[in-house]
Design a protein around this motif. Sequence first.
Motif, PDB file in Angstrom:
ATOM      1  N   GLU A  75      39.595  23.263  21.127  1.00  0.00           N
ATOM      2  CA  GLU A  75      40.030  22.751  19.813  1.00  0.00           C
ATOM      3  C   GLU A  75      39.904  21.444  19.833  1.00  0.00           C
ATOM      4  O   GLU A  75      39.941  20.877  18.629  1.00  0.00           O
ATOM      5  N   ALA A  76      39.888  20.602  20.949  1.00  0.00           N
ATOM      6  CA  ALA A  76      39.933  19.196  20.995  1.00  0.00           C
ATOM      7  C   ALA A  76      38.551  18.596  20.926  1.00  0.00           C
ATOM      8  O   ALA A  76      38.006  17.634  20.879  1.00  0.00           O
ATOM      9  N   GLY A  77      37.413  19.620  21.009  1.00  0.00           N
ATOM     10  CA  GLY A  77      35.843  19.303  20.876  1.00  0.00           C
ATOM     11  C   GLY A  77      35.761  18.735  22.289  1.00  0.00           C
ATOM     12  O   GLY A  77      34.356  18.376  22.396  1.00  0.00           O
ATOM     13  N   ALA A  78      36.365  19.250  23.344  1.00  0.00           N
ATOM     14  CA  ALA A  78      36.247  18.803  24.835  1.00  0.00           C
ATOM     15  C   ALA A  78      35.517  20.025  25.496  1.00  0.00           C
ATOM     16  O   ALA A  78      35.920  21.090  25.287  1.00  0.00           O
ATOM     17  N   PRO A  79      34.569  19.823  26.618  1.00  0.00           N
ATOM     18  CA  PRO A  79      34.247  20.669  27.610  1.00  0.00           C
ATOM     19  C   PRO A  79      35.376  21.187  28.426  1.00  0.00           C
ATOM     20  O   PRO A  79      36.446  20.477  28.654  1.00  0.00           O
ATOM     21  N   SER A  80      35.383  22.325  28.882  1.00  0.00           N
ATOM     22  CA  SER A  80      36.389  22.852  30.075  1.00  0.00           C
ATOM     23  C   SER A  80      35.861  23.702  30.923  1.00  0.00           C
ATOM     24  O   SER A  80      34.787  24.481  30.552  1.00  0.00           O
ATOM     25  N   ILE A  81      36.610  24.048  32.039  1.00  0.00           N
ATOM     26  CA  ILE A  81      35.831  24.711  33.031  1.00  0.00           C
ATOM     27  C   ILE A  81      36.488  26.096  32.984  1.00  0.00           C
ATOM     28  O   ILE A  81      37.755  25.977  33.196  1.00  0.00           O
ATOM     29  N   GLY A  82      35.748  27.242  33.363  1.00  0.00           N
ATOM     30  CA  GLY A  82      36.285  28.351  33.665  1.00  0.00           C
ATOM     31  C   GLY A  82      35.831  28.899  35.358  1.00  0.00           C
ATOM     32  O   GLY A  82      34.571  29.298  35.344  1.00  0.00           O
ATOM     33  N   PHE A  83      36.712  29.004  36.440  1.00  0.00           N
ATOM     34  CA  PHE A  83      36.264  29.253  37.631  1.00  0.00           C
ATOM     35  C   PHE A  83      36.672  30.770  37.820  1.00  0.00           C
ATOM     36  O   PHE A  83      37.859  31.259  38.376  1.00  0.00           O
ATOM     37  N   ASN A  84      36.072  31.654  37.388  1.00  0.00           N
ATOM     38  CA  ASN A  84      36.172  33.182  37.444  1.00  0.00           C
ATOM     39  C   ASN A  84      36.150  33.742  38.877  1.00  0.00           C
ATOM     40  O   ASN A  84      35.262  33.174  39.543  1.00  0.00           O
ATOM     41  N   ILE A  85      36.664  34.825  38.841  1.00  0.00           N
ATOM     42  CA  ILE A  85      36.685  35.634  40.092  1.00  0.00           C
ATOM     43  C   ILE A  85      36.401  37.205  40.014  1.00  0.00           C
ATOM     44  O   ILE A  85      36.612  37.661  39.018  1.00  0.00           O
ATOM     45  N   THR A  86      35.393  37.881  40.693  1.00  0.00           N
ATOM     46  CA  THR A  86      35.171  39.068  40.745  1.00  0.00           C
ATOM     47  C   THR A  86      36.086  39.960  41.179  1.00  0.00           C
ATOM     48  O   THR A  86      36.406  39.819  42.374  1.00  0.00           O
ATOM     49  N   LEU A  87      36.874  40.712  40.422  1.00  0.00           N
ATOM     50  CA  LEU A  87      38.162  41.663  40.991  1.00  0.00           C
ATOM     51  C   LEU A  87      37.586  42.886  40.686  1.00  0.00           C
ATOM     52  O   LEU A  87      36.583  43.553  39.976  1.00  0.00           O
ATOM     53  N   GLN A  88      38.452  43.889  41.497  1.00  0.00           N
ATOM     54  CA  GLN A  88      38.308  45.454  41.590  1.00  0.00           C
ATOM     55  C   GLN A  88      38.373  45.815  40.070  1.00  0.00           C
ATOM     56  O   GLN A  88      37.419  46.450  39.424  1.00  0.00           O
ATOM     57  N   HIS A  89      39.343  45.335  39.301  1.00  0.00           N
ATOM     58  CA  HIS A  89      39.226  45.487  37.652  1.00  0.00           C
ATOM     59  C   HIS A  89      38.744  44.406  36.953  1.00  0.00           C
ATOM     60  O   HIS A  89      39.398  43.377  36.871  1.00  0.00           O
ATOM     61  N   GLU A  90      37.484  44.392  36.694  1.00  0.00           N
ATOM     62  CA  GLU A  90      36.706  43.325  36.320  1.00  0.00           C
ATOM     63  C   GLU A  90      37.327  42.317  35.399  1.00  0.00           C
ATOM     64  O   GLU A  90      37.846  42.502  34.363  1.00  0.00           O
ATOM     65  N   GLN A  91      37.325  41.054  35.980  1.00  0.00           N
ATOM     66  CA  GLN A  91      38.032  40.093  35.093  1.00  0.00           C
ATOM     67  C   GLN A  91      36.910  39.379  34.299  1.00  0.00           C
ATOM     68  O   GLN A  91      35.912  39.118  34.816  1.00  0.00           O
ATOM     69  N   GLU A  92      36.941  39.346  32.987  1.00  0.00           N
ATOM     70  CA  GLU A  92      36.090  38.640  32.155  1.00  0.00           C
ATOM     71  C   GLU A  92      36.374  37.495  31.615  1.00  0.00           C
ATOM     72  O   GLU A  92      37.505  36.969  31.430  1.00  0.00           O
ATOM     73  N   LEU A  94      29.960  25.922  31.769  1.00  0.00           N
ATOM     74  CA  LEU A  94      30.817  25.618  32.757  1.00  0.00           C
ATOM     75  C   LEU A  94      31.621  26.970  33.161  1.00  0.00           C
ATOM     76  O   LEU A  94      32.697  26.614  33.562  1.00  0.00           O
ATOM     77  N   THR A  95      31.083  28.062  32.726  1.00  0.00           N
ATOM     78  CA  THR A  95      31.839  29.186  33.225  1.00  0.00           C
ATOM     79  C   THR A  95      31.184  29.840  34.422  1.00  0.00           C
ATOM     80  O   THR A  95      30.043  30.415  34.276  1.00  0.00           O
ATOM     81  N   PHE A  96      31.970  29.923  35.491  1.00  0.00           N
ATOM     82  CA  PHE A  96      31.230  30.397  36.697  1.00  0.00           C
ATOM     83  C   PHE A  96      31.848  31.727  37.212  1.00  0.00           C
ATOM     84  O   PHE A  96      33.268  31.916  36.803  1.00  0.00           O
ATOM     85  N   ARG A  97      31.241  32.395  37.985  1.00  0.00           N
ATOM     86  CA  ARG A  97      31.946  33.458  38.630  1.00  0.00           C
ATOM     87  C   ARG A  97      31.573  33.699  40.227  1.00  0.00           C
ATOM     88  O   ARG A  97      30.739  33.304  40.770  1.00  0.00           O
ATOM     89  N   PHE A  98      32.934  33.843  40.741  1.00  0.00           N
ATOM     90  CA  PHE A  98      32.887  33.661  42.274  1.00  0.00           C
ATOM     91  C   PHE A  98      33.005  34.878  42.953  1.00  0.00           C
ATOM     92  O   PHE A  98      33.784  35.849  42.190  1.00  0.00           O
ATOM     93  N   HIS A  99      32.723  35.195  44.068  1.00  0.00           N
ATOM     94  CA  HIS A  99      33.087  36.589  44.888  1.00  0.00           C
ATOM     95  C   HIS A  99      34.138  35.944  46.019  1.00  0.00           C
ATOM     96  O   HIS A  99      35.011  36.906  46.129  1.00  0.00           O
ATOM     97  N   TYR A 100      33.988  34.875  46.401  1.00  0.00           N
ATOM     98  CA  TYR A 100      34.994  34.506  47.459  1.00  0.00           C
ATOM     99  C   TYR A 100      36.051  33.897  46.778  1.00  0.00           C
ATOM    100  O   TYR A 100      35.812  32.479  46.129  1.00  0.00           O
ATOM    101  N   PHE A 101      37.219  34.025  47.146  1.00  0.00           N
ATOM    102  CA  PHE A 101      38.507  33.213  46.883  1.00  0.00           C
ATOM    103  C   PHE A 101      38.490  31.909  47.245  1.00  0.00           C
ATOM    104  O   PHE A 101      38.794  30.920  46.622  1.00  0.00           O
TER     105      PHE A 101
END
Length: 269
Positions: free
Chosen positions: A136-153, A162-169
């Motif tokens: 809402e401020a017009g700025a970029p932001s980062i999402g460090f997602n993780i693959t979970l058993q019940h899939e996180q989207e 800047l939206t990433f997905r990781f297997h390793y915590f």
Amino acid sequence: MTTEDNRQQMQSPSYRLPALDQDFLLGDSMRGVRFLLEYAKAEEALRDWGVRSTIVVFGTARARPLDAAAEDEAIGDRERKQLARRARWYEEARRFGRIASERGGAMEHGDGQRDNVIATGGGPGIMEAANRGAFEAGAPSIGFNITLQHEQEPNAYSTPELTFRFHYFAMRKMHLAMRANALVVFPGGFGTLDELFELLTLQQTQKAPRLPVVLYDESYWRSIINFNALAEEGTISPHDLELIDFAESAEEIWDKLVASGLRLPSQSP
């Protein structure tokens, strides 16, 4: 060219190029390579975007905005109060995401670098709220997602590039920590506690530089963790209590971070 004579050789898994052989890449012997790939992919994108530093925001994935919380009608008074409290957390995280993005240097400045970019675990709840405030401020932001058993989207507000997905915590935590100028922790459960104590331990043991840590909603944190008891029992030093501070609003969080030495663009190396 494949012939009847060499067909078996051409089709053998051993003949595949290693970089194109998923069975090989996903095997036990390549775990170290997969660690490296998870580090390198996010690192390259963050550098391309000029992300020099971040403000990391943790908190429960179960908080929702006020309008969504109001839709639950068939619940009791206790559940309704919990929803309202979590909605307040959501709205303050959203406000903080906007404040930090507007004042902290997340917009690209003269040297092509961005500072204090909001970084979250990329999912719903408090993570969504902080990313939303930056959006809402017009700025970029980062999402460090993780693959979970019940899939996180990923939530809909982190910057797509800047939206990433990781297997390793472990690698996800490393990326969350390595550029952090500050840590803001909203109420949460096991995952939030894990991430909070990971970063506190890095500072306590001087494996990471000192950075401001602000916990939102002191009554919640005091009710689930007796920080003073740890010092009284001698399991931590009394000085370790100075690693954390508390705040009750988005504006107060920002003020506490600045007062604690948050590096702003003009102060960055």
